[in-house]
Design a protein around this motif. Structure first.
Motif, PDB file in Angstrom:
ATOM      1  N   SER A  32      49.059  14.260 -18.295  1.00  0.00           N
ATOM      2  CA  SER A  32      49.480  12.806 -17.571  1.00  0.00           C
ATOM      3  C   SER A  32      48.310  11.844 -17.761  1.00  0.00           C
ATOM      4  N   ARG A  33      48.766  10.643 -17.132  1.00  0.00           N
ATOM      5  CA  ARG A  33      48.025   9.397 -17.441  1.00  0.00           C
ATOM      6  C   ARG A  33      46.536   9.799 -16.745  1.00  0.00           C
ATOM      7  N   GLN A  34      46.512  10.345 -15.553  1.00  0.00           N
ATOM      8  CA  GLN A  34      45.194  10.478 -14.860  1.00  0.00           C
ATOM      9  C   GLN A  34      44.378  11.642 -15.679  1.00  0.00           C
ATOM     10  N   TRP A  37      42.834   9.754 -18.503  1.00  0.00           N
ATOM     11  CA  TRP A  37      41.820   8.958 -18.059  1.00  0.00           C
ATOM     12  C   TRP A  37      40.554   9.737 -17.685  1.00  0.00           C
ATOM     13  N   ARG A  38      40.316  10.867 -17.311  1.00  0.00           N
ATOM     14  CA  ARG A  38      39.324  11.497 -16.865  1.00  0.00           C
ATOM     15  C   ARG A  38      38.905  12.440 -18.179  1.00  0.00           C
ATOM     16  N   ALA A  39      39.605  13.036 -19.005  1.00  0.00           N
ATOM     17  CA  ALA A  39      39.407  13.799 -20.001  1.00  0.00           C
ATOM     18  C   ALA A  39      39.149  13.058 -21.526  1.00  0.00           C
ATOM     19  N   ILE A  40      39.590  11.961 -21.537  1.00  0.00           N
ATOM     20  CA  ILE A  40      39.627  11.136 -22.864  1.00  0.00           C
ATOM     21  C   ILE A  40      39.066   9.948 -22.857  1.00  0.00           C
ATOM     22  N   VAL A  41      39.424   9.135 -21.786  1.00  0.00           N
ATOM     23  CA  VAL A  41      39.097   7.606 -21.784  1.00  0.00           C
ATOM     24  C   VAL A  41      37.632   7.594 -21.269  1.00  0.00           C
TER      25      VAL A  41
END
Length: 247
Positions: A32-34, A37-41
């Motif tokens: 998911s986008r979320q 966000w947390r795991a990659i960005v």
């Protein structure tokens, strides 16, 4: 020495970024986008900050975090450098950017931006672009996100005359959410269109949010005054530390 450290930072930054995106690419369609966000960005932003601090000697000081309200928000930031396009992200719970459409066409990087549901804008389309941007922004705010916009539309050199566009006032009036002004002096340390990364302290000042409900012209004048006044103050301090104010 500064130029050598800058070149080393650039080499490691781009090498790490490309390798990181390639390694994470196979899982991108399945998360998911979320999660992205947390795991990659956020880890990517953290590593970039570490490289900038350790190799280039560029540190970061952020004041005013207590001014960030919860919930949907319009964030209007001064734009002097590529630095703030990544470094502002960890300040917010679920941020997205308004940016030029061409950036989403980039290989690898553009794929991640589309997954993150950035809001692209076709600068040549004018009225149609404004309508499309407004609709997309409305959708993201409804999802409790924070929208980061650079009111001048592009990077401006430190100390350049301000050139605020009316788009930020349009969004402010359309959605009835607070607008958070952000001042900074990043252009002194990560200049646009330049290799050098100067050692020192990038300073970011998060100003009190402007409540919704002001007339557009009043809002835009207030926003520009608050961001420019604070940014000029940060520039004076940064230039003094870098010795740029010496005759």
């Amino acid at each position: 020495m500064t130029l050598l450290r800058s070149a080393l930072f650039q080499l490691l930054f781009y090498a790490f970024t490309i390798l990181y995106m390639l390694v994470c690419l196979p899982i991108l369609p399945f998360i998911s986008r979320q999660v992205m966000w947390r795991a990659i960005v956020l880890p990517w932003v953290a590593v970039t900050g570490f490289l900038l601090r350790v190799i280039a000697g560029t540190k970061v000081e952020i004041i005013g975090r207590e001014h960030i309200p919860a919930g949907p928000l319009l964030v209007a930031s001064k734009h002097q450098s590529a630095w703030e396009t990544l470094a502002l992200l960890p300040l917010f719970s679920d941020a997205t950017f308004i940016l030029k459409r061409e950036l989403t066409w980039l290989p690898l990087f553009g794929w991640y931006m589309r997954k993150g549901r950035v809001i692209p804008i076709d600068r040549g389309a004018r009225a149609a672009a404004l309508k499309s941007m407004t609709q997309r922004a409305r959708e993201e705010l409804a999802g409790n996100r924070q929208i980061i916009i650079f009111p001048e539309g592009t990077r401006r050199a430190p100390g350049a005359p301000p050139a605020y566009k009316f788009g930020v006032a349009h969004l402010y009036a359309a959605f009835g959410v607070p607008c958070l002004p952000v001042a900074l002096n990043s252009g002194l340390y990560w200049p646009r269109n330049a290799l050098v990364r100067r050692p020192g302290i990038i300073r970011v000042e998060i100003l009190p949010p402007i409540p919704p409900g002001l007339p557009r012209e009043v809002f835009l004048a207030r926003l520009q005054t608050e961001i420019e006044t604070a940014s000029d103050r940060l520039l004076v301090k940064g230039r003094a530390e870098l010795g740029m104010d010496r005759p």
